[in-house]
Design a protein around this motif. Structure first.
Motif, PDB file in Angstrom:
ATOM      1  N   ASN A 141      57.319  14.025  54.692  1.00  0.00           N
ATOM      2  CA  ASN A 141      58.215  14.481  53.586  1.00  0.00           C
ATOM      3  C   ASN A 141      59.028  13.442  52.808  1.00  0.00           C
ATOM      4  OD1 ASN A 141      57.943  16.962  54.313  1.00  0.00           O
ATOM      5  ND2 ASN A 141      59.622  17.410  55.675  1.00  0.00           N
ATOM      6  N   LYS A 142      58.414  12.234  52.787  1.00  0.00           N
ATOM      7  CA  LYS A 142      58.841  11.180  51.888  1.00  0.00           C
ATOM      8  C   LYS A 142      58.347  11.323  50.445  1.00  0.00           C
ATOM      9  CE  LYS A 142      58.787   7.141  55.481  1.00  0.00           C
ATOM     10  NZ  LYS A 142      58.340   5.916  55.536  1.00  0.00           N
ATOM     11  N   PRO A 143      59.191  11.132  49.658  1.00  0.00           N
ATOM     12  CA  PRO A 143      59.058  11.565  48.076  1.00  0.00           C
ATOM     13  C   PRO A 143      57.959  10.471  47.812  1.00  0.00           C
ATOM     14  CG  PRO A 143      61.379  10.340  48.458  1.00  0.00           C
ATOM     15  CD  PRO A 143      60.571  10.440  49.948  1.00  0.00           C
ATOM     16  N   ASP A 148      59.358  12.610  43.064  1.00  0.00           N
ATOM     17  CA  ASP A 148      59.736  13.837  43.743  1.00  0.00           C
ATOM     18  C   ASP A 148      61.301  13.861  43.673  1.00  0.00           C
ATOM     19  OD1 ASP A 148      57.157  14.441  44.278  1.00  0.00           O
ATOM     20  OD2 ASP A 148      57.447  13.833  46.286  1.00  0.00           O
ATOM     21  N   THR A 149      61.998  15.229  43.381  1.00  0.00           N
ATOM     22  CA  THR A 149      63.481  15.388  43.461  1.00  0.00           C
ATOM     23  C   THR A 149      63.433  16.438  44.547  1.00  0.00           C
ATOM     24  OG1 THR A 149      63.439  16.927  41.635  1.00  0.00           O
ATOM     25  CG2 THR A 149      63.927  14.801  41.106  1.00  0.00           C
ATOM     26  N   ASP A 150      64.700  16.906  44.814  1.00  0.00           N
ATOM     27  CA  ASP A 150      64.927  17.811  45.759  1.00  0.00           C
ATOM     28  C   ASP A 150      64.214  19.163  45.212  1.00  0.00           C
ATOM     29  OD1 ASP A 150      66.300  16.314  47.614  1.00  0.00           O
ATOM     30  OD2 ASP A 150      68.508  16.850  46.707  1.00  0.00           O
ATOM     31  N   GLY A 151      64.344  19.549  43.926  1.00  0.00           N
ATOM     32  CA  GLY A 151      63.996  20.853  43.510  1.00  0.00           C
ATOM     33  C   GLY A 151      62.561  20.728  42.867  1.00  0.00           C
ATOM     34  N   THR A 152      61.979  19.329  42.698  1.00  0.00           N
ATOM     35  CA  THR A 152      60.664  19.417  41.660  1.00  0.00           C
ATOM     36  C   THR A 152      59.860  18.199  42.066  1.00  0.00           C
ATOM     37  OG1 THR A 152      62.015  20.311  39.986  1.00  0.00           O
ATOM     38  CG2 THR A 152      59.881  19.748  39.572  1.00  0.00           C
ATOM     39  N   SER A 153      58.443  18.801  42.283  1.00  0.00           N
ATOM     40  CA  SER A 153      57.504  17.440  42.616  1.00  0.00           C
ATOM     41  C   SER A 153      57.501  16.722  41.382  1.00  0.00           C
ATOM     42  CB  SER A 153      56.448  18.038  43.240  1.00  0.00           C
ATOM     43  OG  SER A 153      55.499  18.493  42.095  1.00  0.00           O
TER      44      SER A 153
END
Length: 160
Positions: free
Chosen positions: A2-4, A60-65
């Motif tokens: 789950n790393k950005p 990557d952000t919380d809501g969007t790749s």
């Protein structure tokens, strides 16, 4: 994991006939609005009457790749001018976050690539044939003694 992750798009798009000064200004303003709206973007965008040369990254952000963010950018460009329907956007995905540009610079320039020669000395209409990777490598292997390749990528593009 789950790393950005980060992603990049690289592209050139030439415009013929060229954009006038007002249209170049509109595109620069449009790109700045996109950058202000989507804070997870970074990169370098060179805008000239003859077109655009860009390397744009996202993380990557919380809501969007990162890939979704860059896909939005390509759609935004196509919305601005149909010439971007022709663009060969090169996506590089699944990068480490440190490959992401920390900021975005949108730079107005007189010409996309400065070669130090005039249009008269090297007319753009007299360009060569575009080769895919396989054909390019075949051409290179045909005459190794007299073939010369000039790499005009900048350091960052070459490292990718």
């Amino acid at each position: 994991s789950n790393k950005p992750k980060a992603a990049l798009i690289l592209f050139y798009q030439y415009k013929s006939p060229q954009w006038n000064e007002a249209r170049v200004s509109q595109l620069i303003s449009y790109l700045k609005r996109i950058a202000n709206t989507r804070k997870a973007l970074g990169g370098r965008v060179r805008v000239a009457p003859e077109g655009v040369n860009a390397t744009i990254s996202a993380v990557d952000t919380d809501g969007t790749s990162a890939v979704e963010l860059l896909d939005h950018v390509t759609r935004d460009l196509k919305h601005f001018d149909s010439v971007f329907e022709e663009t060969d956007f090169k996506f590089i995905t699944d990068l480490q976050p440190d490959r992401h540009f920390k900021d975005i610079k949108i730079l107005p320039v007189k010409e996309l690539v400065f070669y130090g020669i005039s249009e008269k000395e090297a007319p753009l209409g007299s360009g060569g044939e575009h080769l895919d990777a396989k054909d390019f490598h075949n051409m290179l292997s045909q005459d190794k003694e007299s073939t010369v390749v000039i790499d005009v990528r900048n350091h960052y593009e070459a490292a990718i």
